[in-house]
Design an enzyme around this catalytic site. Structure first.
Site, PDB file in Angstrom:
ATOM      1  NE  ARG A 458      -0.643   0.176   4.936  1.00  0.00           N
ATOM      2  CZ  ARG A 458      -0.940  -0.624   5.968  1.00  0.00           C
ATOM      3  NH1 ARG A 458      -1.874  -1.546   5.853  1.00  0.00           N
ATOM      4  NH2 ARG A 458      -0.293  -0.487   7.094  1.00  0.00           N
ATOM      5  CD  GLU A 460       1.683   2.764   6.411  1.00  0.00           C
ATOM      6  OE1 GLU A 460       1.943   3.021   7.563  1.00  0.00           O
ATOM      7  OE2 GLU A 460       0.583   2.339   6.043  1.00  0.00           O
ATOM      8  CD  GLU A 734      -1.429  -3.504   8.910  1.00  0.00           C
ATOM      9  OE1 GLU A 734      -2.070  -3.531   7.849  1.00  0.00           O
ATOM     10  OE2 GLU A 734      -0.902  -2.478   9.370  1.00  0.00           O
TER      11      GLU A 734
HETATM   12  C1  BGC Z   1       2.213   0.353   9.811  1.00  0.00           C
HETATM   13  C2  BGC Z   1       2.663  -0.439  10.998  1.00  0.00           C
HETATM   14  C3  BGC Z   1       3.265   0.553  11.947  1.00  0.00           C
HETATM   15  C4  BGC Z   1       2.098   1.394  12.433  1.00  0.00           C
HETATM   16  C5  BGC Z   1       2.370   2.313  13.567  1.00  0.00           C
HETATM   17  C6  BGC Z   1       1.103   1.210  10.274  1.00  0.00           C
HETATM   18  O1  BGC Z   1       0.453   1.915   9.303  1.00  0.00           O
HETATM   19  O2  BGC Z   1       1.891  -0.425   8.715  1.00  0.00           O
HETATM   20  O3  BGC Z   1       3.228  -1.625  10.794  1.00  0.00           O
HETATM   21  O4  BGC Z   1       4.118   0.090  12.889  1.00  0.00           O
HETATM   22  O5  BGC Z   1       1.458   2.020  11.359  1.00  0.00           O
HETATM   23  O6  BGC Z   1       1.534   3.383  13.601  1.00  0.00           O
END
Ligand code: BGC
Length: 880
Positions: A458, A460, A734
């Site tokens: 995604r 990120e 996740e």
């Molecule tokens: C990530 C996580 C991360 C978390 C902390 C998420 O969007 O994918 O793995 O540690 O945010 O806020």
């Protein structure tokens, strides 16, 4: 006769262009008949002149990361290194090892004699933007050329060609570092590619992480600058040692490319009909090297490459005409297609990790379109294409507008990640547990694309600190990942210094996420260096990161008002506790400040131990006091005298036990008993998030509740580690229920199917079930204390440790248990058998022990396993 193998330099896989002037050496021994090394000798010679310098033999049993004992390497210098050893009981040394060649890169900034060059084109404020071509011609000097190197890097991502050949198979070089502070360069050997006289060096260059969109909530463009640029210095070394620095930056020209747009999240568009367009070369702009302020550094880890290609296991023509491909495995990478079709015809490649309602589930990709497009040039010849500067997280792909009939061999999925060597494995008699482990391995591969990321699909794909903090021990076991992690830790330190705190992901991007320090995430500054030291024996990691480690603990100590209780401000807490609502992943049952205070105490303790190891007794005393105060404040605030913990949750109890925050063994046992009760009460379902999950089985093991740990581990109903496997997962999700039992996708907007964090339990499989645990840094001493149970008939762990191959394992037949251990030279092990007999100390060699073992009464059938994909079993569950 003793032989030496696997001679290595620092944590490199390949020692070309290294950044260390005095690289440390490691080797393993074979055929020692159990004898230990008593002495070693290093010999370094010049490859061309053959001049050789043998260092004095050193009386030492050490064979891991031993100091360089020769004149420091100068920039570009190339030496052959050999080692020989003496072992106890043999008067003669071993044969010299096979030589390895070590070549230094450009060790000083002043070695760079060229400037950055940039395609001089204006671009839109927002992308995605095209890739550009750059080229320069140069003459190879006449005479006897010994070797030719190119040292290169970019603002952006780049690929090089020399004449008509690709210079390397690296992808997305120079990788992603905190570019404002550190930019990596690559060293390539192009001796075999140059021709006498004129040569052409050319590059493709694109936005990548430098200028492309990064981050969520829409993300940001131009994070590091507005111009992509290449820095390339070609050097020819003549046989007499003279070095010629070849072309000058003013000779560079630029042109558009057939890649009309490319972005990491967006995907890539290639118009092959432009490939044969008239060449429109114009002079490139020169951006002076002197204006560039970041440190320029050699890699410490391997580059990203194509590691594997996977053929589709399923092909289906969809009602809308698209061709759906199932690769059977969720990967990070891209497609390679071979296609013939009319000029101007465009095909689209769509990607997704899972299907929902029999369609590609693209909602979880959020703002990452992940669509590649290829426009054909026409003609009868099949055109083979793969995008250059993007990657996707996917198991399924759909080909849109495919011209004519599709043959399965016309598309493969290419798996991309940092080219790390695999070191550790685990296997058992339980296929679901083995699949869980395999999925952990895949999620690590998929998320080690130059840096450790949260997820690959995604908008990120960021270096979230908490994720690798919890996954570090597993990562260090599965692959030789230290080089990759050392580089990233340097970025952590650089960002921390600039921002005044460890940001929650590194490299840090200002995309709206709080920059405030958060426990478990920021604690990566202490915990990951500590893990790497424990698993590799590299005390240099602690030395390098010491300033960052102390800065973190000092900062948190100040935030607690020096009370040890971190009880205000931003926290992520036990992130993704499955009882938290999908849209509030931080709303855990465990008090976030309990988690924060526990982590503070733990980090302070590890820092005190680090200071002690580094001989800094003043700091050791100071941080011991911080740790003691934090632990006693934790008890005062959160622990009852009898060992109940407030919050009364699995995570709270697990951190109290595993971070050694309780006052005495009575409290530990009481907390452990309560932990078992909670797990049993939950029906052996997981109720922990990022903080509790990696340690809950260890906490149960610590108090001897192995059967409870097994039940929890082998649970298949959600939430559990094995539930995703019953739903067909091929990577770690996740969320415990990224996909719900009815096949729909968790409504949370943050739902990935490829996050390694919850796979951190693999470290428990390796150490406790397989029985291979480090008992001294670098596995110099090993603890073989396997715990059978859960109805398993066998389990084993195998690790190419820094000292060589360690194998442990057990098989059970009825009440007879056979434990095996294979220990390499230089390593000792303590074996603790589950029958409670006295521990046995063993040295190198193969060992076997037999003892009796009585499975727990309810073992193995107590955990009900339901395959949710099987309608009959599902119906049974629903009526139950
Ligand atoms: C990530 C996580 C991360 C978390 C902390 C998420 O969007 O994918 O793995 O540690 O945010 O806020």
């Amino acid at each position: 006769m003793t032989t030496i193998h696997d001679l290595r330099v620092e944590h490199h896989r390949d020692a070309l262009g290294i950044g260390e002037a005095e690289p440390r050496l490691s080797w393993s021994l074979a055929d020692t008949q159990g004898a230990a090394q008593t002495r070693y000798q290093i010999s370094v010679s010049d490859e061309i002149s053959g001049l050789r310098a043998d260092a004095d033999p050193v009386d030492s049993s050490e064979s891991v990361l031993v100091p360089w004992q020769a004149v420091p390497l100068r920039s570009r210098e190339r030496r052959q290194v050999r080692v020989r050893v003496w072992v106890a009981g043999e008067s003669e040394p071993s044969e010299w090892s096979e030589p390895i060649v070590v070549e230094a890169g450009l060790l000083h900034r002043s070695d760079w004699n060229t400037d950055f060059v940039s395609p001089s084109v204006s671009h839109s404020a927002e992308g995605p933007r095209p890739a550009y071509r750059l080229r320069s011609r140069f003459d190879l000097p006449a005479g006897d050329v010994a070797r030719v190197r190119i040292y290169a890097t970019a603002h952006g991502v780049y690929e090089l060609h020399l004449n008509a050949s690709a210079v390397s198979s690296d992808i997305l070089a120079p990788g992603w570092t905190s570019y404002l502070h550190r930019l990596r360069y690559q060293t390539y050997d192009i001796t075999g590619l140059v021709v006498p006289g004129q040569n052409t060096i050319s590059a493709l260059i694109a936005d990548g992480w430098y200028r492309g969109r990064l981050g969520f909530n829409g993300g940001l463009w131009d994070n590091y600058g507005t111009d992509v640029a290449l820095l390339a210095q070609i050097e020819a070394t003549m046989s007499d040692g003279t070095v010629h620095v070849l072309p000058v930056s003013s000779a560079w020209e630029c042109a558009p490319s057939a890649i009309i747009s490319t972005g990491l999240y967006e995907g890539e568009e290639h118009d092959a009909s432009l490939d044969d367009l008239v060449e429109e070369w114009t002079p490139a702009s020169v951006l002076p090297f002197a204006d560039f302020t970041a440190e320029i550094v050699a890699p410490t880890g391997p580059p990203v490459r194509i590691i594997e290609s996977i053929a589709p296991v399923g092909v289906e023509v969809r009602p809308n005409g698209r061709i759906r491909l199932d690769f059977g495995q969720n990967i990070t990478g891209k497609l390679r297609v071979t296609v013939t079709g009319p000029r101007g015809h465009t095909i689209g490649l769509h990607h997704a990790e899972v299907l929902e309602n029999d369609e590609l589930a693209t909602r979880p990709l959020r703002g990452a379109a992940s669509i590649d497009r290829l426009t054909l040039a026409g003609g009868d010849h099949p055109f083979t294409w793969t995008p250059h500067f993007t990657f996707h997280g996917f198991r399924y792909a759909e080909l849109e507008n495919w011209p004519g009939e599709f043959l399965p061999e016309q598309a493969v999925a290419l798996v991309m990640h940092s080219d790390m060597e695999r070191t550790g494995t685990f296997t058992s008699s339980d296929p679901l547990l083995n699949k869980l482990h395999e999925n952990v391995v895949w999620s690590m591969r998929d998320n080690f694309l130059d840096l450790p990321t949260d997820c690959p699909q995604r908008d990120e794909r960021l270096g979230w600190t908490g994720d690798i903090q919890v996954f570090g021990p597993t990562a260090a076991y599965l692959f030789r990942s230290t080089g990759t992690l050392v580089s990233w830790m340097r970025d952590v330190a650089a960002e921390q210094k600039a921002l005044g705190s460890v940001p929650n992901f590194v490299p840090w991007i200002e995309c709206g996420f709080p920059q405030d320090p958060a426990a478990a995430w920021g604690d990566v500054a202490v915990m990951l260096p500590w893990t790497l030291y424990q698993r590799t024996g590299d005390i240099g990691v602690l030395r390098d990161q010491y300033e960052s480690m102390t800065a973190w603990v000092d900062q948190v100590d100040a935030l607690t008002g020096h009370s040890g209780l971190w009880n205000s401000g931003f926290q992520l807490g036990d992130w993704l506790d499955p009882t938290a609502p999908p849209e509030k992943p931080d709303d855990s049952r465990t008090d976030r400040y309990l988690v924060a205070s526990a982590y503070h105490a733990r980090s302070a303790r590890l820092l005190a131990q680090t200071a002690e190891l580094l001989g800094n007794t003043g700091d050791a005393a100071k941080y011991s006091a911080v740790a003691d105060r934090a632990a006693s404040s934790f008890r005062y605030e959160f622990v009852t005298p009898s060992g109940r913990v407030v919050s009364d949750t699995e995570t709270a109890l697990s951190v109290a036990i595993m971070f050694e925050l309780l006052a005495n063994e009575d409290q530990v046992q009481r907390a452990g008993a309560r932990l078992s009760e909670l797990v049993i009460d939950s029906g052996y379902r997981i109720r922990t998030g990022f903080v509790g999950t990696p340690i809950i089985c260890d906490a149960l093991a610590r108090v001897g509740a192995h059967d409870v740990a097994y039940h929890l581990l082998l649970q298949t109903q959600t939430p559990s580690w094995l539930y995703p496997i019953t739903m067909g997962a091929t990577t770690i999700w996740e969320r415990w229920d990224s996909m719900l039992p009815d096949g729909s996708i968790n409504p949370g907007e943050m739902t990935s199917f490829n996050h390694y964090s919850l796979g951190a339990v693999a470290d428990y499989l390796h150490r406790i079930i397989g029985g291979l645990a480090p008992a001294a840094p670098g596995y110099r001493e090993v603890l073989v204390a396997p715990v059978p149970g859960g109805g398993l008939r066998a389990a084993s762990s195998e690790l190419v440790s820094p000292y060589g191959l360690v194998r442990t394992g057990w098989t059970r037949e009825g009440t007879k248990l056979v434990v095996r251990a294979e220990i390499p030279s230089g390593v000792t092990a303590r074996v603790e058998l589950p029958d409670g007999s006295d521990p046995i100390d063993i040295a190198a060699g193969s060992h076997e022990f037999v003892c009796s073992y009585r499975p727990a009464e309810d073992d193995p059938a107590a955990v009900q396993r339901v395959n949710l994909h099987n309608p009959e079993e599902r119906a049974l569950l629903e009526t139950a």
